[in-house]
Design an enzyme around this catalytic site. Structure first.
Site, short mmCIF file in Angstrom:
data_model
loop_
_atom_site.label_atom_id
_atom_site.label_comp_id
_atom_site.label_asym_id
_atom_site.label_seq_id
_atom_site.Cartn_x
_atom_site.Cartn_y
_atom_site.Cartn_z
CD GLU A 85 -2.73 -0.88 2.64
OE1 GLU A 85 -2.80 0.25 3.18
OE2 GLU A 85 -3.37 -1.86 3.02
CB CYS A 98 2.23 7.49 3.29
SG CYS A 98 2.41 6.33 4.65
CB CYS A 105 4.68 -4.97 9.96
SG CYS A 105 5.72 -4.19 11.22
CB CYS A 109 1.97 -2.18 17.04
SG CYS A 109 3.71 -1.70 17.05
CB CYS A 112 -0.54 -1.66 13.70
SG CYS A 112 0.07 -1.37 12.04
CB CYS A 326 -0.53 1.65 7.54
SG CYS A 326 -0.52 1.77 9.33
N1 SAH Z 1 6.75 0.70 11.72
C1 SAH Z 1 6.86 2.13 11.79
C2 SAH Z 1 6.15 2.88 10.70
C3 SAH Z 1 4.81 2.42 10.23
S1 SAH Z 1 3.32 2.95 10.96
C4 SAH Z 1 6.42 2.60 13.14
O1 SAH Z 1 5.96 1.81 13.94
O2 SAH Z 1 6.59 3.78 13.43
C5 SAH Z 1 3.30 4.70 11.06
C6 SAH Z 1 2.60 5.18 12.33
O3 SAH Z 1 1.22 4.78 12.36
C7 SAH Z 1 3.23 4.59 13.60
O4 SAH Z 1 3.32 5.61 14.57
C8 SAH Z 1 2.21 3.55 14.01
O5 SAH Z 1 2.32 3.24 15.36
C9 SAH Z 1 0.92 4.25 13.64
N2 SAH Z 1 -0.25 3.39 13.54
C10 SAH Z 1 -0.33 2.07 13.26
N3 SAH Z 1 -1.60 1.65 13.30
C11 SAH Z 1 -2.35 2.73 13.60
C12 SAH Z 1 -3.74 2.93 13.78
N4 SAH Z 1 -4.61 1.95 13.65
N5 SAH Z 1 -4.14 4.18 14.07
C13 SAH Z 1 -3.27 5.20 14.19
N6 SAH Z 1 -1.96 5.07 14.02
C14 SAH Z 1 -1.50 3.84 13.75
#
Ligand code: SAH
Length: 336
Positions: A85, A98, A105, A109, A112, A326
């Protein structure tokens, strides 16, 4: 390839050096996806290139345009059929893309969507670049800013990401200034320390999301390897070495990490740091069960941090109607 690598490759085919610059321009400035497009090269050379090299471009599998704000979400198909994406956002100062750095991944988390099925593979530097070139080509625009905030953990694909950064900022290529690039990490501390040594002018964004280890470990497994102290110590050193202000991301999840006490705890933790705090009302992903904080809560959280002297912004939501956050679109596409 870098211009240097291309020059070596061209020399190996016994071709004059200027051909390398010509091909480099076609690839990185004009975004050619086939050698046939390179009309100022002799046909014999084009077929020789065809024989020896591949241009691994991203092809558009699906494209969604937000009815609200022009945000465009792409699903790109890679040469081996994997799907990633990318999102293009239109701001006053230009177009930001982006990009994804991995297929899936492995960071796990809890909020996510990108990580729900683990990682499939790393993206090569050219596949990360390819997302920019494909978007520029499809929309007929010039991208001016890049955020590495798509699928994947950039610092879990360190070598390829650094190679991408070299290529994307090359003044003979697409020439996007490091100052217009943000790299977001969940906190891979050894790589943050390594990156600091490069003294790049990019913005390092660090996904913090919680003010204490108990909570952060429950949301982000990476915290069990490198806790908040270890992370913030690397961040302090990063700032000392690069003179760049770090941007902390904090996704606000209702009743989880969004109380006034937690805002105060966060302020205490970050006290004295040269930083910026970006609050992100969490995007709700069905499978995670995380709920978005109420607007009043977000405001109150921001106010507390501001009163403590921090630079705070609340991330504006773009592309709400097209699953722009994402990981969400790839999942529904694969499910289909
Ligand atoms: N792996 C990297 C970058 C990818 S995600 C990281 O963790 O920073 C980019 C940002 O989006 C990160 O801050 C991540 O924690 C956040 N993110 C992921 N899922 C999300 C969600 N459902 N809502 C809001 N932010 C989210």
């Amino acid at each position: 390839m870098t211009l240097e690598e291309l020059t070596t490759a061209v020399a190996a085919l016994s071709l004059p050096k200027y051909r390398a610059s010509q091909i480099y321009r076609w690839l990185h400035v004009r975004g050619a996806v086939s050698f046939d497009e390179m009309t100022d090269l002799p046909i014999s050379l084009r077929s020789a290139l065809q024989e020896h090299f591949d241009i691994l471009s991203c092809s558009v599998e699906k494209k969604l345009v937000s009815a609200y704000d022009d945000t465009v979400k792409y699903l790109f198909r890679l040469h081996d059929g994997e799907i990633i994406e990318s999102v293009v956002m239109h701001y006053k100062y230009g177009y930001t893309v982006c990009v994804s750095s991995q297929v899936g991944c492995r960071m796990g988390c809890s909020f996510c969507a990108s990580t729900l099925q683990g990682v499939v593979r790393d993206l090569s530097a050219s596949e990360i670049l390819g997302q920019i070139y494909a978007a520029q080509r499809d929309l007929g625009i010039r991208i001016s800013h890049v955020v590495m905030m798509g699928m994947g953990e950039p610092l879990d694909n360190y070598e390829n990401v650094l190679r991408f950064l070299d290529l994307v900022s090359d003044e003979n290529g697409v020439n996007i200034s490091m100052r217009h690039i943000s790299l977001s990490t969940c906190g891979i501390v050894d790589k943050i320390r390594l990156l600091a040594q490069r003294r790049l002018q990019l913005t390092l964004s660090v996904s913090l999301h919680a003010p204490n280890d108990t909570l952060r470990s429950s949301m982000m497994p990476v915290n069990r390897k490198w806790n908040i102290d270890a992370l913030l110590s690397a961040c302090r050193d990063y700032t000392a070495i690069t003179s760049r202000r770090i941007s902390f991301e904090y996704a606000l999840v209702k009743d989880r990490n969004d109380s006034a006490e937690q805002a105060l705890e966060l302020a205490k933790r970050l006290k004295g740091m040269l930083c910026h705090i970006n609050l992100i009302p969490v995007n709700e992903v069905k499978e995670t069960g995380c709920r978005r904080s109420d607007e009043a809560n977000v405001r109150a959280f921001a106010d507390i941090l501001e009163k403590k002297g921090f630079a705070v912004t609340v991330r504006r939501k773009l592309g709400a109607d097209i699953d722009a956050a994402c990981g969400q679109l790839r999942r529904s596409h694969i499910d289909q």
